[in-house]
Every structure is written in structure tokens, then in C-alpha cells.
Design an enzyme around this catalytic site. Structure first.
Site, PDB file in Angstrom:
ATOM      1  N   GLY A 180       0.151  -8.330   5.831  1.00 44.72           N
ATOM      2  CA  GLY A 180       0.366  -8.214   4.520  1.00 44.72           C
ATOM      3  C   GLY A 180      -0.244  -9.329   3.806  1.00 44.72           C
ATOM      4  O   GLY A 180      -0.945  -9.203   2.678  1.00 44.72           O
ATOM      5  N   ASN A 181      -0.185 -10.435   4.511  1.00 46.06           N
ATOM      6  CA  ASN A 181      -0.688 -11.619   3.784  1.00 46.06           C
ATOM      7  C   ASN A 181      -2.140 -11.572   3.771  1.00 46.06           C
ATOM      8  O   ASN A 181      -3.029 -12.108   2.874  1.00 46.06           O
ATOM      9  CB  ASN A 181      -0.136 -13.089   4.510  1.00 46.06           C
ATOM     10  CG  ASN A 181       1.140 -13.265   4.181  1.00 46.06           C
ATOM     11  OD1 ASN A 181       1.691 -13.001   3.019  1.00 46.06           O
ATOM     12  ND2 ASN A 181       1.941 -13.938   5.240  1.00 46.06           N
TER      13      ASN A 181
ATOM     14  N   LYS B 222      12.683 -13.209   6.102  1.00 45.53           N
ATOM     15  CA  LYS B 222      11.394 -12.365   6.134  1.00 45.53           C
ATOM     16  C   LYS B 222      10.841 -13.001   4.589  1.00 45.53           C
ATOM     17  O   LYS B 222      11.416 -12.517   3.557  1.00 45.53           O
ATOM     18  CB  LYS B 222      11.692 -11.071   6.089  1.00 45.53           C
ATOM     19  CG  LYS B 222      10.230 -10.406   6.011  1.00 45.53           C
ATOM     20  CD  LYS B 222       9.284 -10.500   7.101  1.00 45.53           C
ATOM     21  CE  LYS B 222       7.986  -9.648   6.880  1.00 45.53           C
ATOM     22  NZ  LYS B 222       6.922 -10.146   7.674  1.00 45.53           N
TER      23      LYS B 222
ATOM     24  N   LYS C  15       6.754  -5.761  10.256  1.00 45.02           N
ATOM     25  CA  LYS C  15       5.703  -4.868  10.530  1.00 45.02           C
ATOM     26  C   LYS C  15       5.586  -4.865  11.880  1.00 45.02           C
ATOM     27  O   LYS C  15       5.068  -3.880  12.569  1.00 45.02           O
ATOM     28  CB  LYS C  15       4.753  -4.767   9.570  1.00 45.02           C
ATOM     29  CG  LYS C  15       3.763  -6.010   9.643  1.00 45.02           C
ATOM     30  CD  LYS C  15       2.673  -5.461  10.436  1.00 45.02           C
ATOM     31  CE  LYS C  15       1.317  -6.541  10.191  1.00 45.02           C
ATOM     32  NZ  LYS C  15       1.587  -7.790  10.901  1.00 45.02           N
TER      33      LYS C  15
ATOM     34  N   LYS D 220       4.617 -12.199  15.583  1.00 41.90           N
ATOM     35  CA  LYS D 220       3.619 -11.503  16.211  1.00 41.90           C
ATOM     36  C   LYS D 220       3.461 -11.650  17.618  1.00 41.90           C
ATOM     37  O   LYS D 220       3.249 -10.722  18.323  1.00 41.90           O
ATOM     38  CB  LYS D 220       2.116 -11.952  15.296  1.00 41.90           C
ATOM     39  CG  LYS D 220       2.113 -11.971  13.975  1.00 41.90           C
ATOM     40  CD  LYS D 220       0.857 -12.483  13.451  1.00 41.90           C
ATOM     41  CE  LYS D 220       0.772 -11.901  11.831  1.00 41.90           C
ATOM     42  NZ  LYS D 220       1.914 -12.558  11.046  1.00 41.90           N
TER      43      LYS D 220
END
Length: 309
Positions: free
Chosen positions: A10-11, A125, A209, A271
Site C-alpha cells: 500500500g505504501n 497497523k 495484507k 513481510k
């Protein structure tokens, strides 16, 4: 043919719709290249900045214009729709250039979480834009939001991030994949829902995500999970003069570096954990972390961090 789940950060998608569309157009060329090479690709994406901006904007409108207040889960669904729209449009245009006949569809996806997940008591988050300490304090006092410093880049609002348990639309996603659609699904980790005696109900949270991408990849029996973010490689001592990019990580090495606190909890750590969730104990599975703008170079092995058992 390799089955691949590609997760866009998203970033890394930019701070505005205009910036996002520009970045996605560039990414579409790399994704189209993966598909043209004969791979079966499923796309997912983050929405932390986007859902935060949508929520804050709609809250402001509700306070000043007396428009309806939109709950956080609905904001998550909106973000899935507009990010999916940009991806569909950019990919379709790229496919037309290459004369690729490929159907594309975005699925507004719900993801079941545990109502008793401890994450609801400890929001972690980051969502929305970056703010200075003074700006974040002002919003915190006005909105009762929780802000934290995010990897030296400023202060961001944080919300609960429960673990994904089940992708509600998984059967529909499988059907679309089987009929040769390029599927965009589980955007932002999926809209988080809990099961109640009256059925599913949305909750104010953002599922990581990357963990949802790992679940999606396992569910469709993918061979590879690719996580695209803002950096070319995973690094040790990130941001320090001793920073060292890593080209390859085993599960054992990754766990060791996690124990040494090498990866930031609000940035690279989730991640790495998602990649471990996907590859641990699974021979033949790999995960790749690299930048959104250099996927072609990463596929060629020139950059990126490959994680395997």
C-alpha cells in the site's frame, strides 16, 4: 507454468490517486510480462495509506457537512474498489499494447478474523498519511486515534491488525482462476469480518495484507509469493551506515535475524513473517521481496531477496 501471487504494498502505491495511477501503470508492464511468460498470476495489494485517507476524509465530511458517517470496514471496501479499478485499467491497457487476450476482475473480498484476537487490544497497523509529532497529537486529541512513530518517517495512526483465518470469497476466486481470469483479490488483506450468531459482521481493523497474501497463495497452491514494496532488497541494519542488502534467505536465517530484531515491526517484519508462513516446511515454494518499480530485474535475479526453505 508457475502459479504466483503478487502482493503490492500500500505504501508503494503512492500518496494520492494520481500518484498511484502513475506507479501502477509502470507496474502493469512488469505484471504483464509475468503473464506473457506463461505464468498464472493472482494479484493482491495493501491499502494502509489509502483506507486511512478515505476514513479521515469521510470523518471530516461527516463533521462539517453532516454527511453520513462511514464505518472503517466500509472504507476498506472502498479502497479495494478504487485500487482494483486502477489495476484493472492499467493492466487492460498494457494487455492491449501486447495483444494479450486476458480477462481481469477485482473481487471485493472479506476475510474472517477471530473476534478474540489479542490484536484488538493492541493496535499496531499503520494507516493513512505520515504526520509530524505536533500534527499527530492534534488529530489524536480531536479524534481519539492512536498514533505511533513509523520507521523514522513520521507519525501514523495505528489500528488493530488481527490474523486472517479464512478468505470468505475463496471459492469464487478459485472459479475465476480456473476460467483463466487475472484475479485481483484480498485487497488490504480483505475487509475484516467476525462470525456472529447473526452471520458475518465487519470490524474496525486492517488485516496485514502480506499474511492474507500468504494465506491466499497457500489456498490456490501457488509456487511463489512475490511481495512488492518500496525497497529493492531486504537489508540488515536498515538505515544505518552498516546497512547490508541480502539477496537470499533461508527460513533458519530469517528466524535468526528476527530474534535479533533486525526487521522493523511496522515495516519489514510482517513481510518476512508472511514469507515464512508460506515457505516454511514446503519444498518447492519460494517467496521474493523486492521493489514495486523493479520487478523485472528481481525476476532476472539481479535484485530482490529470495526466501526459501
Amino acid at each position: 507454468m508457475t502459479k504466483i501471487v503478487v502482493a503490492l504494498g500500500g505504501n508503494a502505491l503512492g500518496k494520492s490517486p494520481a500518484e498511484q495511477l502513475k506507479l501502477v501503470k509502470n507496474t502493469a508492464a512488469s505484471l504483464a510480462g509475468l503473464i506473457a511468460a506463461g505464468n498464472k498470476v493472482v494479484i493482491t495489494h495493501g491499502n494502509g495509506p489509502q483506507v486511512g485517507v478515505i476514513n479521515l476524509g469521510l470523518d471530516f465530511a461527516a463533521e462539517h457537512d453532516k454527511t453520513p458517517l462511514f464505518p472503517f470496514p466500509e472504507c476498506g471496501a472502498m479502497s479495494q474498489g478504487y485500487i482494483g479499478y486502477h489495476l484493472q485499467q492499467s493492466l487492460k491497457n498494457e494487455f492491449c499494447k501486447r495483444k494479450l487476450n486476458k480477462k481481469i476482475v477485482s473481487v471485493i473480498t472479506q476475510t474472517e478474523v477471530n473476534a478474540n484476537d489479542q490484536a484488538f487490544d493492541n493496535p499496531t497497523k499503520p494507516v493513512g498519511n505520515f504526520y509530524s509529532r505536533e500534527e499527530s497529537k492534534k488529530i489524536e486529541n480531536e479524534k481519539k486515534f492512536v498514533f505511533v512513530e513509523d520507521a523514522g518517517r513520521g507519525y501514523r495512526r495505528v489500528v488493530p491488525s488481527p490474523l486472517p483465518k479464512k478468505i470468505i470469497e475463496q471459492d469464487s476466486i478459485n472459479d475465476l482462476i480456473d476460467t483463466d481470469n487475472l484475479v485481483i483479490a484480498s485487497g488490504g488483506g480483505g475487509v475484516p469480518v467476525v462470525k456472529t450468531e447473526h452471520g458475518y459482521q465487519g470490524v474496525a481493523a486492517v488485516i496485514d495484507k502480506d499474511m492474507s497474501a500468504a494465506l491466499l497463495a497457500a489456498n490456490i497452491e501457488a509456487e511463489q509469493l512475490i511481495i512488492l514494496t518500496a525497497v529493492d532488497n531486504v537489508s540488515l541494519d536498515y538505515g544505518k551506515t552498516t546497512e547490508l542488502p541480502i539477496n537470499r534467505l533461508t527460513v533458519k536465517e530469517a528466524k535468526q535475524y528476527i530474534s535479533e530484531n533486525q526487521f522493523s515491526p511496522g515495516s519489514m517484519l510482517p513481510k518476512i513473517e508472511a514469507c515464512l508462513e508460506f515457505v516454511s516446511g514446503k519444498k518447492g515454494r519460494t517467496a521474493l521481496i523486492t521493489s514495486l518499480g523493479h520487478l523485472d530485474s528481481a525476476i532476472a535475479g539481479k535484485i530482490g531477496t529470495l526466501i526459501c526453505e
